[in-house]
Design a protein around this motif. Structure first.
Motif: not given
Length: 340
Positions: A59-62, A140, A142, A301, A303-305, A307, A311
């Motif tokens: 993360e953030p790009t998977c 999870k 997201g 990607e 963005p962290v916000q 997600q 985790t």
């Protein structure tokens, strides 16, 4: 008696006759490379799930992929079209695990994969958190990433009709720990007893048919053949040529009895152009591919916000890695059994 009429100086009476006729007809051949029933290969209808990698640190790009697992049925292409529509044009690789199924559906799936420029690999997905068969799972959940998992090749199969679907991929990989096998086609002929009602009109001694209508339809049994007809052979040969696959695949199918299955070695698949390289599913799904520049189309990607705060736990990750490692040794298969 109906009232008479005069026409051109001649009297005539319309006489309507209704005849019932029974007929035994052969329905269209239900063509299928039937799923061979290995003890561990019985599976439900193929389902499609969009999965995001659960690999630690990606993360953030998977990377993401389409998990396709189960038997290919007549309605499977419709389900696949719905999945493609949900992707909105994104090109995700297909990770397939299937014992086979319906030939016509497999050909349709292969063409859909090619038309949408998708890669394909033989593999399974170990889901972490939400499972595909659990309804209303929000763990999870997201932004556009409901399912998380880890792909692995050990013990995954693509047998019977599945290789026809597989042939549609742009890049096609199996690897040494997955199985791809072919055999003869099983064609099922369905006999149907039809009863017709035909209405005639007799005019001046001549019988004229007005209409014919089927009034009953009954199943009169079926039978199967285990050899490929010339028409089917021609159709499959044209499809493989369309996909850029060597005709050796078709010859191997013809030479392998329907009651058996021929597992193709990686080098043979490469020579037949059924695979594009000797790589495995990781070529398309490993987290490291998203470090490349440019990134593959299936890297995305979030963005962290966007997600979720929670985790994936380390225990789940370790469990998935353990399963992947345990699957490195080839599985023993029971090649005995009957066709579906």
């Amino acid at each position: 008696m109906a009232a008479w009429r005069r026409l051109h100086g001649q009297a005539w009476w319309p006489l309507v006759l209704v005849c019932l006729v029974s007929s035994l007809v052969m329905g269209g051949a239900a063509l299928a490379v039937e799923a061979k029933k290995f003890k561990s290969d019985l599976s439900p209808t193929m389902r499609f799930v969009i999965v995001r990698s659960n690999a630690p640190g990606c993360e953030p790009t998977c990377p993401e992929w389409i998990s396709a697992e189960g038997t290919i049925e007549a309605g499977t292409p419709v389900l696949f079209k719905s999945t493609l529509k949900a992707l909105g044009g994104r090109e995700l690789p297909v990770v397939v695990d299937s014992p086979g199924g319906n030939v016509d559906a497999a050909l349709m799936l292969g063409r859909l994969i090619r038309q949408n420029k998708l890669d394909i690999a033989v593999g399974k997905t170990w889901f972490v958190g939400c499972q595909p068969d659990v309804e209303d799972c929000r763990e999870k959940d997201g932004k556009d990433a409901r399912y998380f998992g880890n792909p692995y090749a050990g013990g995954a199969i693509c047998n019977s009709a599945c290789p026809l679907m597989f042939a549609g991929g742009i890049r096609r990989v199996v690897g040494q720990w997955a199985y791809l096998g072919v055999h003869q086609i099983t064609t099922t002929y369905i006999r149907t007893k039809l009863q017709y009602r035909t209405t005639y009109r007799v005019v001046r001694g001549k019988k004229k048919m007005l209409n014919t209508k089927i009034i009953s339809r009954k199943n009169a049994g079926s039978y199967k053949t285990y050899e490929m007809s010339k028409a089917v052979e021609k159709r499959l040969a044209a499809y493989l040529k369309e996909m850029g696959v060597d005709q050796g695949v078709l010859e191997t199918m013809k030479d392998t009895p329907a009651s058996d299955i021929r597992q193709l070695a990686p080098e043979d698949m490469l020579q037949m152009k059924l695979v594009t390289s000797l790589d495995a599913v990781e070529l398309l799904t490993a987290a490291i591919i998203c470090k490349a520049d440019p990134q593959p189309a299936n890297c995305r990607e979030i963005p962290v916000q966007a997600q979720r705060a929670a985790t994936p736990v380390n225990v789940a990750t370790a469990s998935a890695e353990a399963v992947t490692a345990a699957a490195v040794e080839p599985m023993q298969r029971d090649d005995s059994g009957d066709m579906r």
